[in-house]
Design a protein around this motif. Structure first.
Motif, PDB file in Angstrom:
ATOM      1  N   LYS A 178      -6.285   2.276  -0.782  1.00 62.84           N
ATOM      2  CA  LYS A 178      -6.177   3.346   0.155  1.00 62.84           C
ATOM      3  C   LYS A 178      -7.469   4.323  -0.798  1.00 62.84           C
ATOM      4  N   HIS A 225      -0.438  -4.000   7.084  1.00 64.40           N
ATOM      5  CA  HIS A 225       0.538  -4.805   6.324  1.00 64.40           C
ATOM      6  C   HIS A 225       0.990  -6.035   7.508  1.00 64.40           C
ATOM      7  N   SER A 251      -3.678  -3.855  -4.948  1.00 61.73           N
ATOM      8  CA  SER A 251      -4.935  -4.220  -4.376  1.00 61.73           C
ATOM      9  C   SER A 251      -4.534  -2.403  -3.027  1.00 61.73           C
ATOM     10  N   ILE A 252      -3.404  -2.640  -2.401  1.00 63.30           N
ATOM     11  CA  ILE A 252      -3.407  -1.869  -1.629  1.00 63.30           C
ATOM     12  C   ILE A 252      -3.404  -0.672  -2.012  1.00 63.30           C
ATOM     13  N   GLU A 253      -3.154  -0.118  -3.122  1.00 63.37           N
ATOM     14  CA  GLU A 253      -2.979   1.464  -3.661  1.00 63.37           C
ATOM     15  C   GLU A 253      -5.275   1.756  -3.852  1.00 63.37           C
ATOM     16  N   VAL A 288      -5.324   0.574   5.925  1.00 61.09           N
ATOM     17  CA  VAL A 288      -4.220  -0.370   5.467  1.00 61.09           C
ATOM     18  C   VAL A 288      -3.152  -1.421   6.413  1.00 61.09           C
ATOM     19  N   ASP A 311      -3.700  -6.872   4.555  1.00 60.34           N
ATOM     20  CA  ASP A 311      -2.596  -6.890   3.576  1.00 60.34           C
ATOM     21  C   ASP A 311      -2.210  -8.066   3.703  1.00 60.34           C
ATOM     22  N   SER A 351      -0.251  -7.654  -1.160  1.00 67.00           N
ATOM     23  CA  SER A 351      -0.840  -8.606  -2.463  1.00 67.00           C
ATOM     24  C   SER A 351      -0.151  -7.228  -3.074  1.00 67.00           C
TER      25      SER A 351
END
Length: 391
Positions: free
Chosen positions: A63, A71, A58-60, A69, A51, A54
């Motif tokens: 997951k 960073h 998008s991260i949530e 993920v 990532d 974002s």
């Protein structure tokens, strides 16, 4: 950087890597397809999202759909992928955009080639099929074909689609290349470095679909196209400097020799004379400059590790030492000074008055060109020697 808590590399065969910057509309679909493929193919693997900052959830989403993920603190397509590759746990990595333009449920050709022992496997969208609206007209018929042709020409590669974003590789092999490009030119860098590094490369057909996003893509046609072209040129001093320089020098030398004795009629009513001779001499200077730039740039690239050592250039440099090159440069300058001295002598014989224009201009032009070539060669030799100093 978040703690790396996923399964270790020795437990996984494959990492499916996706760079991400605000891909909430399509990310879940891509992850689900990749995970379904791993399950269907019975491959021990992971889906890894690199990532790039974002802010749209998008991260949530990643997951929630079972992806790992990492960073990436530095913005850019290349930066995201480099960071993802460094943190991948799979022996193999297959990377692709998270915009649903590539089908992560059909990765068998990539895995098969990697299992056969290939280090780098890249898709070819022109062989696999490009759906209507999936690739802009300029990219499909100008940008990709031209840049791919230049890549094949410059680096003796057989790859037909240099910029296909769906590609697989042995993680250790790609990490060993020392990739550095932070932006979109990372795609070219990977192919160029793999070709120069003599990695085993395979190409497989793949499809391209229209991406599922409602916003414009991150790719900028002209800016990123130039960055790719710039990268290809900077990594090929031979095509950037040597070949053009040799052609220009040969043209200038031929024109100068032909016109040295006097005017030449090439077509009825078309006569080449002193002005064309001046053009030829200027072409010789430009061509010689390009050639010296090419030799110095190639030597510097090998010294810095950008390009592998060229055995032929190494043999030439071993023979053309600084001292020998200076002797050659001195010989050129001496011939030019002789001609210049003769012109001055002629002028003195005429009591420094008017001289016959045509012949004197030829003599002075060629003589001054030889002096300039000698000085240029001498300075280039010193610069090359300076670059070769070991620190």
């Amino acid at each position: 950087m978040q703690p790396d808590t996923g399964p270790r590399a020795d437990a996984l065969e494959l990492t499916v890597l996706m760079p991400c910057l605000n891909e909430a509309e399509t990310l879940a679909t891509c992850i689900d397809k990749a995970k379904a493929y791993l399950s269907r193919a019975n491959i021990a693997g992971e889906v890894l999202i690199a990532d790039n900052g974002s802010t749209d959830g998008s991260i949530e989403i990643a997951k929630a759909h079972g992806a790992r993920v990492v960073h990436v603190p530095v913005r850019g397509y290349g930066a995201a992928l480099r960071h993802g590759i460094e943190n991948a746990h799979g022996k193999f990595v297959i990377m692709g955009d998270s915009d649903d333009s590539y089908d992560f449920s059909r990765l068998d050709p990539f895995v098969e080639k990697l299992r056969e022992g290939y280090d780098f496997v890249i898709g070819n969208r022109f062989k696999g099929g490009i759906a209507d609206g999936a690739m802009p007209f300029l990219h499909r018929y100008l940008g990709n074909p031209v840049l791919s042709f230049l890549g094949r020409l410059f680096f003796r590669s057989d790859i037909g689609d240099f910029h296909c974003g769906l590609r697989g590789f042995r993680r250790e092999a790609i990490n060993a290349l020392g990739l550095k490009a932070p932006g979109m030119e990372f795609a070219s860098e990977m192919v160029v470095r793999a070709s120069l590094g003599k990695l085993r490369i395979a190409e497989v057909p793949t499809t391209l679909s229209p991406d599922g996003r409602s916003r414009p893509p991150h790719l900028r046609t002209w800016t990123d196209g130039w960055r790719h072209l710039r990268y290809l040129l900077l990594n090929s001093p031979k095509w950037l400097f040597v070949y053009p320089g040799a052609a220009i020098l040969a043209f200038g030398a031929l024109l100068t020799i032909v016109l040295l004795q006097g005017p030449v009629q090439v077509l009825p009513g078309v006569v080449l004379d002193t002005h064309s001779l001046i053009v030829g001499c200027m072409a010789m200077l430009v061509g010689a400059s390009c050639l010296s730039f090419g030799v110095i740039a190639r030597s510097y690239s090998a010294t810095r590790g950008f390009l592998p050592v060229n055995p032929r250039l190494a043999r030439v440099k071993a023979y053309a030492t600084l001292e020998r090159t200076l002797m050659g440069a001195g010989a050129l300058a001496l011939v030019g000074l002789t001609g210049l001295g003769y012109a001055v002598w002629q002028w003195a014989a005429a009591d420094f008055g008017a001289l016959e224009y045509n012949g004197m201009v030829r003599m002075l032009t060629v003589s001054c060109t030889l002096i300039a070539l000698g000085l240029q060669l001498a300075f280039a030799a010193f610069l090359a020697a300076l670059i070769d100093i070991e620190t």
